[in-house]
Design an enzyme around this catalytic site. Structure first.
Site, short mmCIF file in Angstrom:
data_model
loop_
_atom_site.label_atom_id
_atom_site.label_comp_id
_atom_site.label_asym_id
_atom_site.label_seq_id
_atom_site.Cartn_x
_atom_site.Cartn_y
_atom_site.Cartn_z
N ASP A 146 1.57 4.76 9.28
CA ASP A 146 0.31 3.91 8.97
C ASP A 146 -0.10 4.15 7.58
OD1 ASP A 146 -1.47 1.96 10.38
OD2 ASP A 146 -2.71 3.15 9.42
N ASN A 195 -6.70 -3.45 -0.57
CA ASN A 195 -6.88 -4.79 -0.64
C ASN A 195 -7.91 -5.00 -1.13
OD1 ASN A 195 -4.27 -5.75 0.19
ND2 ASN A 195 -4.92 -5.54 2.47
N ASP A 198 0.30 -6.20 -1.10
CA ASP A 198 1.62 -6.58 -0.64
C ASP A 198 2.71 -5.46 -1.68
OD1 ASP A 198 0.64 -8.33 1.04
OD2 ASP A 198 1.05 -9.95 -0.22
N GLU A 203 -0.10 -2.77 8.27
CA GLU A 203 0.49 -1.73 7.42
C GLU A 203 0.93 -0.82 8.19
OE1 GLU A 203 -4.08 -1.07 8.40
OE2 GLU A 203 -2.75 -2.74 7.98
#
Length: 420
Positions: free
Chosen positions: A298, A306, A315, A341
């Protein structure tokens, strides 16, 4: 010219023949239409079988993007004019049409299938999928082949009509018997290279009739040759068109399969495909009595990336992370994106020590890498949980749960570490 009685007889005979020909032609057309509609319905059912699993997976995972891609792929199929997806309460949650509101087909027919998902051996009803096709598509298939039947019927009708016209124009018994005898001979032998030659006839209507019939036979012979050539050319074109359409359909099916199993951003397996494949590999490992390991990863503080840099750069981080993993694992290892993620690796024939080795390499490589996107330098870290299967391990879900606990242990220890 024929007298009134002859005219009446001619009209009756012609009307009967025309009626029978029209009836037969209409019956053939209706039969061909129904057969073609059944064929298209079968194709719709085959398409439903192909996409039912991926669409059910998208509904179960609430993956709207993947559902959109699947529906867009379906609506481009040549036999489909519309797609509807209903939820378990019958409410329409997705509707797509290949035609505009101003060009609605005269009639449509559909094929419906249920969407469900299996959990712990039970099937959960998710809704239904309805595929629509139209009468225009059926007619497009039918009319091409049926036009030849209509042309042939019209040609036969024309020939016989003129034969009756000329036969009834004269009531001279002997010339008419000879004429009809030779006409019947041509018809029975089906040899249109023969010509009519009546003996001892003057230069009158009968001779003209003979000449006209012989010219007609010559024209028919020439037309028959041309018709055969045209039919062969059309058949070759049709075979080529069918081959191209079949190839295009195969490509479309492969693309649909790829879209249904792969994550659209990172191109690795999506959650459903990853767990399904990993379960098969785990079963194989148990049969071979070989170890297998599960690595759950993770990205640390990904929401902050973000929020700071924007979703586009976020991304790119996911794509970079995927590429980094692929350089450090074997081709036989299974990689999947199982969350936003969150990523997983299934390592067949790998014990705990080797799995920890790989996990540590991934963690170290990610920690020291710097991603340069649009002039912005981004570095990030990853937390990793590693779990190795027991000899009696049967469920990939159990292995995942234990790895998940290890992952949260790594998070609790401050992130950017490997926990086993």
């Amino acid at each position: 010219m024929p007298n009134n009685l002859s005219q009446k007889m001619l009209r009756v005979i012609f009307s009967i023949y025309l009626g029978v020909t029209c009836l037969i032609t209409c019956t053939q057309f209706l039969t061909e239409y129904l057969k073609t509609q059944d064929s298209i319905s079968s194709e719709l059912k085959q398409l439903e079988e192909t996409v039912r699993g991926p669409i059910s997976s998208s509904l179960w995972q609430y993956n709207q993007a993947q559902l959109d891609v699947l529906i867009e792929g379906l609506i481009k199929m040549p036999i489909i004019v519309g797609v509807d997806v209903f939820d378990k309460d019958g409410e329409n949650i997705f509707s797509k049409r290949a035609y505009s509101p101003s060009a609605v087909p005269l009639s449509t027919f559909d094929s419906k299938t249920e969407l469900s998902w299996g959990v712990n051996g039970d099937r959960i009803f998710l809704g239904s999928l309805v595929l629509y096709s139209s009468s225009e598509i059926v007619l497009d298939r039918v009319l091409f082949g049926f036009s030849l039947i209509i042309m042939t019927a019209f040609l036969k009708l024309t020939i016989l009509f003129w034969l009756f016209i000329w036969a009834f124009n004269r009531y001279l018994a002997t010339p008419l018997k000879g004429l009809m005898s030779q006409v019947n001979d041509v018809q029975m032998s089906q040899d249109i290279s023969k010509r009519i030659a009546l003996p001892d006839i003057e230069n009158n209507e009968i001779r003209q009739l003979q000449e006209h019939m012989n010219n007609m036979l010559s024209a028919i012979e020439a037309d028959q040759v041309q018709l055969l050539e045209d039919e062969q050319a059309k058949r070759a074109w049709l075979e080529d068109a069918v081959a191209k359409r079949t190839a295009a359909l195969q490509v479309s099916n492969e693309k649909l399969k790829e879209l249904a199993t792969r994550d659209s951003l990172t191109k690795v397996l999506n959650r459903g495909s990853f767990f399904e494949t990993a379960q098969h590999l785990l079963t194989l490992s148990q049969r071979q009595k070989s170890p297998a390991s599960f690595v759950l990863m993770d990205l640390d503080l990904f929401k902050s990336i973000n929020d700071t840099y924007g979703h586009f750069i976020g991304d790119q981080v996911l794509v970079h992370f995927t590429s980094t993993i692929q350089t450090l694992v074997r081709k036989s290892d299974l990689i999947g994106r199982v969350g936003g993620e969150e990523f997983a690796i299934y390592l067949p024939d790998t014990d705990e020590k080797d799995a920890l080795n790989i996990a540590e390499k991934i963690r170290a490589e990610v920690a020291r890498s710097i991603l340069d996107v649009e002039g912005k330098q981004v570095n990030y870290t990853v937390s990793i949980g590693v779990e190795t299967s027991y000899l009696e391990e049967q469920s990939i879900g159990d292995l995942f749960k234990r790895a998940d606990l290890k992952l949260y242990g790594a998070k609790d220890k401050g992130r950017n570490c490997v926990e086993n």
